[in-house]
Design a protein around this motif. Sequence first.
Motif, PDB file in Angstrom:
ATOM      1  N   ASP A  58     -37.365 -15.349  64.899  1.00 49.35           N
ATOM      2  CA  ASP A  58     -36.072 -15.877  65.346  1.00 49.35           C
ATOM      3  C   ASP A  58     -35.294 -16.371  64.132  1.00 49.35           C
ATOM      4  O   ASP A  58     -35.148 -17.567  63.889  1.00 49.35           O
TER       5      ASP A  58
ATOM      6  N   LYS B 277     -41.005  -9.238  68.981  1.00 48.76           N
ATOM      7  CA  LYS B 277     -39.951  -9.629  69.940  1.00 48.76           C
ATOM      8  C   LYS B 277     -38.727 -10.097  69.159  1.00 48.76           C
ATOM      9  O   LYS B 277     -38.855 -10.907  68.242  1.00 48.76           O
TER      10      LYS B 277
ATOM     11  N   ASP C  50     -35.751  -9.603  73.635  1.00 48.27           N
ATOM     12  CA  ASP C  50     -35.828 -10.713  74.602  1.00 48.27           C
ATOM     13  C   ASP C  50     -34.417 -11.084  75.053  1.00 48.27           C
ATOM     14  O   ASP C  50     -33.878 -12.116  74.684  1.00 48.27           O
TER      15      ASP C  50
ATOM     16  N   LYS D  43     -33.325 -11.436  78.239  1.00 53.98           N
ATOM     17  CA  LYS D  43     -33.295 -12.260  79.461  1.00 53.98           C
ATOM     18  C   LYS D  43     -32.029 -11.992  80.284  1.00 53.98           C
ATOM     19  O   LYS D  43     -31.214 -12.886  80.535  1.00 53.98           O
TER      20      LYS D  43
ATOM     21  N   GLU E 188     -42.115 -17.843  84.862  1.00 51.38           N
ATOM     22  CA  GLU E 188     -42.324 -19.270  84.544  1.00 51.38           C
ATOM     23  C   GLU E 188     -41.830 -19.475  83.127  1.00 51.38           C
ATOM     24  O   GLU E 188     -41.970 -18.580  82.299  1.00 51.38           O
ATOM     25  N   MET E 189     -41.320 -20.674  82.843  1.00 51.55           N
ATOM     26  CA  MET E 189     -40.871 -20.923  81.463  1.00 51.55           C
ATOM     27  C   MET E 189     -41.696 -22.021  80.814  1.00 51.55           C
ATOM     28  O   MET E 189     -42.389 -22.790  81.488  1.00 51.55           O
ATOM     29  N   SER E 190     -41.614 -22.048  79.486  1.00 55.88           N
ATOM     30  CA  SER E 190     -42.443 -22.988  78.725  1.00 55.88           C
ATOM     31  C   SER E 190     -41.750 -24.324  78.502  1.00 55.88           C
ATOM     32  O   SER E 190     -42.367 -25.271  78.035  1.00 55.88           O
TER      33      SER E 190
ATOM     34  N   VAL F 227     -43.303 -12.907  81.968  1.00 49.62           N
ATOM     35  CA  VAL F 227     -43.345 -14.003  81.019  1.00 49.62           C
ATOM     36  C   VAL F 227     -43.745 -15.204  81.869  1.00 49.62           C
ATOM     37  O   VAL F 227     -43.029 -15.575  82.806  1.00 49.62           O
TER      38      VAL F 227
ATOM     39  N   PRO G  68     -45.301 -17.508  76.136  1.00 48.58           N
ATOM     40  CA  PRO G  68     -44.696 -18.173  74.982  1.00 48.58           C
ATOM     41  C   PRO G  68     -45.014 -19.668  74.994  1.00 48.58           C
ATOM     42  O   PRO G  68     -45.581 -20.172  75.975  1.00 48.58           O
TER      43      PRO G  68
ATOM     44  N   VAL H 173     -46.637 -21.229  72.154  1.00 44.98           N
ATOM     45  CA  VAL H 173     -47.993 -21.232  71.590  1.00 44.98           C
ATOM     46  C   VAL H 173     -47.934 -21.609  70.107  1.00 44.98           C
ATOM     47  O   VAL H 173     -47.153 -21.037  69.343  1.00 44.98           O
TER      48      VAL H 173
ATOM     49  N   GLN I   1     -39.060 -27.422  74.003  1.00 39.78           N
ATOM     50  CA  GLN I   1     -40.146 -26.428  73.973  1.00 39.78           C
ATOM     51  C   GLN I   1     -41.490 -27.144  74.028  1.00 39.78           C
ATOM     52  O   GLN I   1     -41.659 -28.212  73.420  1.00 39.78           O
TER      53      GLN I   1
ATOM     54  N   TYR J 144     -45.748 -26.627  73.541  1.00 39.13           N
ATOM     55  CA  TYR J 144     -46.735 -25.720  72.952  1.00 39.13           C
ATOM     56  C   TYR J 144     -48.141 -25.995  73.442  1.00 39.13           C
ATOM     57  O   TYR J 144     -48.563 -27.156  73.563  1.00 39.13           O
TER      58      TYR J 144
ATOM     59  N   ARG K 247     -42.217 -19.842  65.686  1.00 43.71           N
ATOM     60  CA  ARG K 247     -42.225 -20.783  64.570  1.00 43.71           C
ATOM     61  C   ARG K 247     -43.618 -21.126  64.055  1.00 43.71           C
ATOM     62  O   ARG K 247     -43.768 -21.512  62.889  1.00 43.71           O
TER      63      ARG K 247
END
Length: 258
Positions: A37, A59, A90, A92, A148-150, A180, A196, A198, A209, A211, A229
């Motif tokens: 990113d 990605k 990605d 979305k 699902e999102m992180s 995802v 994601p 992680v 975010q 992790y 990252r």
Amino acid sequence: MPELSFQERAKLCACDAGRRVFETMARKQSCLSFNPDVTTKAEILETVRQVGAECCMIKTHMDVVSDFDDDLVAQLQKLSEELDFVIFEDRKFADIGNTAMLQYEHGHHRIASWSHVTNAHIVAGPGTVEALKKVGIPLKRGCLLVAEMSSKGTLADGGPYTKAAVEQAYAHEDFVFGFVAQRRITDHAGFLTLTPGVQLQKGGDAMGQQYNTPASVMAKGADIIQVGRGILNAPDRSAAAKEFRKQSWEAYTARLAE
Ligand code: 6AU
């Protein structure tokens, strides 16, 4: 049910691009997807050269690249062949079908023309994926649904929304090959789970975010760990990628042995 290998699961996957992902994972012995990113073409290509050999997938978020051009795509495709990884934009997609279809095929990025895999939210209803599929299937592309999102406070959190994503996936197995998600959300072994959020240590960033470690997400049924990252900011990116690859592959082989 016993855990099947990625080779066996490729045979249960009805999507061309999905089979390609499973087969790449098995061939390379890698459950690692890296997301560079970064905002310039040179940085993307530099980081992919550093770690692409460790990854089953790279990605991208091409809408953050200031100097995006066709040559970036051409060079990424060349690296995808040389280093053997699948390309996942990605994007979305989240709009009504007609708009999502135009966004996938046209515009500055012409995503469908080069990205083996993309992803979509299901918030607008089944029309989004139905429309993306019209463009993607003739090109042998595949799609993951964001189930699902992180991030902290997400509304995609395992409830009815997540169940609706599973239903949409079953309805379009030739194009949708997984999710995802933060854990395995279906017993169908032909669907893949990409997780994601992680890093090598549990934690978070300043913008929500969250992790978890490679071993903990693999234990919840992740097939691919999505790392940005954790590799990008490491002092030695190649060494970091090797470590993420090792930890996730060991967790996968342990799962097979259970
Ligand atoms: O490891 P990071 O936090 O640097 O990067 C995580 C990457 C980012 C996010 O846009 C993406 O994973 N992501 C996604 C995806 C892949 O769809 C979903 C999600 O729930 N959380 C998340 O971080 O490029």
